[in-house]
Design an enzyme around this catalytic site. Structure first.
Site, PDB file in Angstrom:
ATOM      1  N   LEU A 176       2.740   4.092  -5.490  1.00  0.00           N
ATOM      2  CA  LEU A 176       2.415   3.057  -4.522  1.00  0.00           C
ATOM      3  C   LEU A 176       3.717   2.378  -4.123  1.00  0.00           C
ATOM      4  CD1 LEU A 176      -0.727   1.265  -6.079  1.00  0.00           C
ATOM      5  CD2 LEU A 176      -0.684   3.007  -4.286  1.00  0.00           C
ATOM      6  N   ASP A 177       3.839   2.011  -2.842  1.00  0.00           N
ATOM      7  CA  ASP A 177       5.021   1.277  -2.412  1.00  0.00           C
ATOM      8  C   ASP A 177       5.159  -0.013  -3.204  1.00  0.00           C
ATOM      9  OD1 ASP A 177       5.491   3.204  -0.504  1.00  0.00           O
ATOM     10  OD2 ASP A 177       4.483   2.109   1.102  1.00  0.00           O
ATOM     11  N   ARG A 178       6.374  -0.509  -3.300  1.00  0.00           N
ATOM     12  CA  ARG A 178       6.640  -1.729  -4.063  1.00  0.00           C
ATOM     13  C   ARG A 178       5.679  -2.862  -3.690  1.00  0.00           C
ATOM     14  NH1 ARG A 178      11.374  -4.646  -5.958  1.00  0.00           N
ATOM     15  NH2 ARG A 178      12.809  -3.084  -5.121  1.00  0.00           N
TER      16      ARG A 178
END
Length: 337
Positions: A176-178
């Site tokens: 998952l993106d930050r």
């Protein structure tokens, strides 16, 4: 991996308000049943691994141990509890009538269980010998590059599994993106990682996100299809030419909307890098807080993207599991006027 079908489509719901999943199915495993052979090897100087037991139905801790632990009498088990040798989902427990829930893992160690180090930015929703499912908060990296020294979900979980044995490791299944929050999972062996990644489309049944986007989305539902490519500046974009890049398909359904914002349920048919972010920009409704992909709004102080549901076939038991996380309250604020 064979394209096997799940034994039962029983589902599990885990919310972001709970540290552990409440599983509505029977796990097929008991002590050590998921551990690959490579991880079962021990060295003469290593401490003996803990015996683990999967809770099949609600019970009190002492009575559960008396029923399932062989070779120990009731008094010996009570002594082990008092010495801090028993843990539930990695947390030491000493209370005899501690309530157990279906799906939890009870471990009995030869030595006192070390105190749990707080997992900043994530919560473990489910853990067994094959996988770890977590809820990741926005702002925490999933995995860092070799050049970065920042704390990540990967590093937190590596430290977590090494509390049991110094040779334990975890392996990345997806990311998952930050600034995206929600449900994600890791494998606990390279064999499980490779097996699941090679058959990802067959074993992952559902990946659903919630997206808060700018503007009023007119259509109640729709599908976005494009071919994604990455620029020299590492920004993903939709190519104007068919078959030029990675095929990406995103389905969405409008949940709420006003003149300024729309709340969408987004389901991925493919899982490409930044796919939802690019596709929302493509239809003229960038995700709130996503400056990289055209957003001008910072109304919630974070990226308006949340991984709500992850459903997949367990790589060992073949049972279909489902984990769900509540929609962040900040996503609903624009509709409470």
């Amino acid at each position: 991996m064979n394209n096997r079908k799940p034994q039962r489509k029983n589902h599990t719901k885990s919310t972001s308000n709970s540290s552990h999943s409440k599983r509505n199915h029977k796990s097929a495993g008991k002590s050590g049943s998921y551990r690959p052979e490579a991880q079962r090897k021990t060295h003469t100087l290593d401490k003996a691994p803990a015996k683990t037991y999967i809770v099949q139905e609600p019970a009190e801790l002492l009575s559960f141990l008396v029923e399932h632990v062989t070779g120990m009498g009731r008094n010996s088990i009570k002594s082990a509890l008092a010495r801090g040798q028993v843990s539930v989902n990695g947390i030491p427990r000493t209370v005899h009538n501690f309530p157990l829930e279906q799906g939890q893992t009870v471990a009995l160690s030869k030595e006192k269980v070390a105190p749990v180090v707080p997992l900043t930015g994530l919560r473990i929703l489910h853990e067994d010998e094959a996988i770890i499912v977590i809820h990741k908060d926005a702002g925490l990296l999933s995995v860092a590059s070799a050049q970065e020294q920042e704390v990540t979900a990967y590093r937190h979980l590596t430290a977590h599994v090494r509390r049991e044995h110094p040779y334990n490791r975890i392996f990345v299944l997806h990311r998952l993106d930050r600034d995206t929050s929600g449900v994600m999972m890791f494998a606990k062996s390279e064999a499980i990682q490779q097996e699941m990644q090679q058959a990802w489309k067959e074993v992952v049944y559902e990946r659903t996100y919630i997206a808060l986007v700018e503007g009023q989305v007119k259509k109640e539902a729709g599908t976005i299809t494009s071919w994604l490519k990455e620029s020299k500046t590492l920004k993903m974009y939709s190519s104007p030419y068919p078959n030029d890049g990675q095929h990406a398909v995103t389905h969405y359904k409008r949940l709420q909307a006003n003149r300024h914002f729309s709340l969408l349920e987004v389901r991925l048919e493919t899982g490409r890098k930044n796919q939802i972010r690019v596709h929302m920009e493509d239809i003229g409704h960038p995700i709130v807080g996503d400056k990289k992909y055209g957003s001008k709004s910072k109304s919630i102080g974070r990226l308006g993207l949340h991984a709500k549901v992850l459903s997949f076939i367990h790589p060992v038991t073949g049972v279909l599991l489902r984990f769900e996380s509540d929609i962040p309250k900040t996503f609903l604020n624009p509709f409470r006027e």
